[in-house]
Scaffold this motif. Structure first.
Motif, PDB file in Angstrom:
ATOM      1  N   VAL A   1       4.259  10.314  -6.984  1.00 45.14           N
ATOM      2  CA  VAL A   1       5.461  10.754  -7.856  1.00 45.14           C
ATOM      3  C   VAL A   1       5.217  10.690  -9.396  1.00 45.14           C
ATOM      4  O   VAL A   1       5.580  11.680 -10.002  1.00 45.14           O
ATOM      5  CB  VAL A   1       6.571   9.938  -7.708  1.00 45.14           C
ATOM      6  CG1 VAL A   1       7.704   9.986  -8.623  1.00 45.14           C
ATOM      7  CG2 VAL A   1       7.207   9.941  -6.167  1.00 45.14           C
ATOM      8  N   CYS A   2       4.500   9.769  -9.733  1.00 42.20           N
ATOM      9  CA  CYS A   2       4.348   9.295 -11.312  1.00 42.20           C
ATOM     10  C   CYS A   2       2.892  10.135 -11.751  1.00 42.20           C
ATOM     11  O   CYS A   2       2.531  10.264 -12.987  1.00 42.20           O
ATOM     12  CB  CYS A   2       4.245   7.931 -11.779  1.00 42.20           C
ATOM     13  SG  CYS A   2       5.871   7.433 -11.595  1.00 42.20           S
ATOM     14  N   ARG A   3       2.084  10.224 -10.837  1.00 45.18           N
ATOM     15  CA  ARG A   3       0.888  11.147 -10.977  1.00 45.18           C
ATOM     16  C   ARG A   3      -0.125   9.902 -11.824  1.00 45.18           C
ATOM     17  O   ARG A   3      -0.607  10.398 -12.922  1.00 45.18           O
ATOM     18  CB  ARG A   3       0.805  12.375 -11.555  1.00 45.18           C
ATOM     19  CG  ARG A   3       1.515  13.483 -10.657  1.00 45.18           C
ATOM     20  CD  ARG A   3       1.305  14.959 -11.234  1.00 45.18           C
ATOM     21  NE  ARG A   3       2.023  15.888 -10.504  1.00 45.18           N
ATOM     22  CZ  ARG A   3       1.876  16.386  -9.380  1.00 45.18           C
ATOM     23  NH1 ARG A   3       0.667  15.965  -8.642  1.00 45.18           N
ATOM     24  NH2 ARG A   3       2.453  17.146  -8.634  1.00 45.18           N
ATOM     25  N   CYS A   4       0.039   8.804 -11.433  1.00 44.62           N
ATOM     26  CA  CYS A   4      -0.762   7.993 -12.154  1.00 44.62           C
ATOM     27  C   CYS A   4      -1.879   7.211 -11.371  1.00 44.62           C
ATOM     28  O   CYS A   4      -2.030   7.623 -10.142  1.00 44.62           O
ATOM     29  CB  CYS A   4       0.142   6.651 -12.683  1.00 44.62           C
ATOM     30  SG  CYS A   4       1.048   5.716 -11.428  1.00 44.62           S
ATOM     31  N   SER A   5      -2.543   6.226 -12.017  1.00 43.81           N
ATOM     32  CA  SER A   5      -3.789   5.564 -11.274  1.00 43.81           C
ATOM     33  C   SER A   5      -3.028   4.715 -10.481  1.00 43.81           C
ATOM     34  O   SER A   5      -1.928   3.956 -10.518  1.00 43.81           O
ATOM     35  CB  SER A   5      -4.665   4.950 -12.310  1.00 43.81           C
ATOM     36  OG  SER A   5      -4.023   3.895 -12.927  1.00 43.81           O
TER      37      SER A   5
ATOM     38  N   SER B   1       0.861  -1.332  -0.015  1.00 49.66           N
ATOM     39  CA  SER B   1       0.049   0.082   0.075  1.00 49.66           C
ATOM     40  C   SER B   1       0.803   1.242  -0.090  1.00 49.66           C
ATOM     41  O   SER B   1       0.660   2.185  -0.968  1.00 49.66           O
ATOM     42  CB  SER B   1      -0.825   0.028   1.225  1.00 49.66           C
ATOM     43  OG  SER B   1      -1.591   1.034   1.313  1.00 49.66           O
ATOM     44  N   ALA B   2       2.041   1.297   0.749  1.00 45.16           N
ATOM     45  CA  ALA B   2       2.792   2.401   0.968  1.00 45.16           C
ATOM     46  C   ALA B   2       3.522   2.621  -0.269  1.00 45.16           C
ATOM     47  O   ALA B   2       3.684   3.801  -0.912  1.00 45.16           O
ATOM     48  CB  ALA B   2       3.583   2.116   2.025  1.00 45.16           C
ATOM     49  N   LYS B   3       4.102   1.286  -0.989  1.00 47.26           N
ATOM     50  CA  LYS B   3       4.614   1.470  -2.246  1.00 47.26           C
ATOM     51  C   LYS B   3       3.652   2.064  -3.537  1.00 47.26           C
ATOM     52  O   LYS B   3       4.491   2.763  -4.310  1.00 47.26           O
ATOM     53  CB  LYS B   3       5.276   0.252  -2.614  1.00 47.26           C
ATOM     54  CG  LYS B   3       6.375   0.190  -1.415  1.00 47.26           C
ATOM     55  CD  LYS B   3       6.920  -1.351  -2.007  1.00 47.26           C
ATOM     56  CE  LYS B   3       8.169  -1.827  -0.879  1.00 47.26           C
ATOM     57  NZ  LYS B   3       8.702  -2.808  -1.445  1.00 47.26           N
ATOM     58  N   ILE B   4       2.758   1.600  -3.293  1.00 47.53           N
ATOM     59  CA  ILE B   4       1.616   2.052  -4.322  1.00 47.53           C
ATOM     60  C   ILE B   4       1.362   3.767  -4.324  1.00 47.53           C
ATOM     61  O   ILE B   4       1.319   4.205  -5.217  1.00 47.53           O
ATOM     62  CB  ILE B   4       0.160   1.384  -4.290  1.00 47.53           C
ATOM     63  CG1 ILE B   4       0.381  -0.294  -4.736  1.00 47.53           C
ATOM     64  CG2 ILE B   4      -0.839   1.875  -5.067  1.00 47.53           C
ATOM     65  CD1 ILE B   4      -0.743  -0.951  -4.013  1.00 47.53           C
TER      66      ILE B   4
ATOM     67  N   ASP C   1       9.847  -2.707  -6.640  1.00 48.26           N
ATOM     68  CA  ASP C   1      10.897  -1.666  -6.253  1.00 48.26           C
ATOM     69  C   ASP C   1      10.736  -0.426  -6.597  1.00 48.26           C
ATOM     70  O   ASP C   1      10.345  -0.120  -7.854  1.00 48.26           O
ATOM     71  CB  ASP C   1      12.305  -2.191  -7.088  1.00 48.26           C
ATOM     72  CG  ASP C   1      13.521  -1.512  -6.813  1.00 48.26           C
ATOM     73  OD1 ASP C   1      13.238  -0.213  -6.639  1.00 48.26           O
ATOM     74  OD2 ASP C   1      14.700  -1.833  -6.969  1.00 48.26           O
ATOM     75  N   VAL C   2      10.416   0.366  -5.750  1.00 49.89           N
ATOM     76  CA  VAL C   2       9.795   1.881  -6.042  1.00 49.89           C
ATOM     77  C   VAL C   2      10.743   2.466  -6.991  1.00 49.89           C
ATOM     78  O   VAL C   2      10.348   3.053  -7.953  1.00 49.89           O
ATOM     79  CB  VAL C   2       9.680   2.496  -4.834  1.00 49.89           C
ATOM     80  CG1 VAL C   2       9.009   4.039  -5.001  1.00 49.89           C
ATOM     81  CG2 VAL C   2       8.412   1.869  -3.796  1.00 49.89           C
ATOM     82  N   GLU C   3      12.043   2.746  -6.705  1.00 44.21           N
ATOM     83  CA  GLU C   3      12.736   3.305  -7.615  1.00 44.21           C
ATOM     84  C   GLU C   3      12.631   2.836  -9.193  1.00 44.21           C
ATOM     85  O   GLU C   3      12.670   3.839 -10.217  1.00 44.21           O
ATOM     86  CB  GLU C   3      14.241   3.390  -7.257  1.00 44.21           C
ATOM     87  CG  GLU C   3      14.601   4.328  -6.120  1.00 44.21           C
ATOM     88  CD  GLU C   3      16.017   4.012  -5.497  1.00 44.21           C
ATOM     89  OE1 GLU C   3      16.838   3.745  -6.427  1.00 44.21           O
ATOM     90  OE2 GLU C   3      16.066   4.590  -4.142  1.00 44.21           O
ATOM     91  N   ALA C   4      12.798   1.432  -9.231  1.00 44.97           N
ATOM     92  CA  ALA C   4      12.649   0.896 -10.662  1.00 44.97           C
ATOM     93  C   ALA C   4      11.188   1.155 -11.340  1.00 44.97           C
ATOM     94  O   ALA C   4      11.147   1.453 -12.312  1.00 44.97           O
ATOM     95  CB  ALA C   4      12.870  -0.549 -10.644  1.00 44.97           C
ATOM     96  N   ALA C   5      10.218   1.364 -10.400  1.00 47.89           N
ATOM     97  CA  ALA C   5       8.760   1.601 -11.069  1.00 47.89           C
ATOM     98  C   ALA C   5       8.722   2.980 -11.272  1.00 47.89           C
ATOM     99  O   ALA C   5       7.991   3.215 -12.389  1.00 47.89           O
ATOM    100  CB  ALA C   5       7.651   1.315  -9.860  1.00 47.89           C
ATOM    101  N   VAL C   6       9.415   3.906 -10.697  1.00 46.18           N
ATOM    102  CA  VAL C   6       9.268   5.437 -10.995  1.00 46.18           C
ATOM    103  C   VAL C   6       9.985   5.572 -12.222  1.00 46.18           C
ATOM    104  O   VAL C   6       9.566   6.196 -13.050  1.00 46.18           O
ATOM    105  CB  VAL C   6       9.989   6.381  -9.844  1.00 46.18           C
ATOM    106  CG1 VAL C   6       9.712   7.728 -10.091  1.00 46.18           C
ATOM    107  CG2 VAL C   6       8.910   5.928  -8.651  1.00 46.18           C
TER     108      VAL C   6
END
Length: 106
Positions: A83-87, A74-77, A101-106
């Motif tokens: 950051v990405c302003r996405c759904s 939940s926190a990672k979502i 991995d948050v950094e990889a997802a961003v």
């Protein structure tokens, strides 16, 4: 899985096959690990107990929902979404495809 259940129950062997198949197709493969482990353990104890299959799936669903709504995921979502302003859906897809991995997802 539902069709198999409607036809007279789901064996633990059939559940193991369906879980493995779903995991291979999933954008979030890691979320299936605990269910695979639980099914394998239950198969060693009793391979012919359809109610056990239902109990395993229900318990796993509750675990996954909790993780996505209140847990670490939940926190990672929320972080990726902000950051990405996405759904939420897009954030989950990006995170799941990158091993959470948050950094990889961003």
């Amino acid at each position: 899985l539902l069709r198999r259940g409607a036809a007279g129950g789901v064996s633990l062997e059939a559940l193991a096959e369906e879980v493995a198949s779903a995991r291979r197709m999933s954008a979030d493969e890691s979320s299936w690990g605990s269910l695979e482990t639980a099914v394998a353990a239950q198969r060693q104890r009793d391979s012919a107990d359809p109610p056990a299959a239902c109990d395993l799936v229900l318990g796993w669903l509750m675990e996954v929902v909790g993780d996505y709504t209140r847990g670490a995921r939940s926190a990672k979502i929320a972080a990726v979404k902000d950051v990405c302003r996405c759904s939420v859906r897009e954030a989950c897809h990006q995170l799941g495809g990158r091993g959470w991995d948050v950094e990889a997802a961003v």
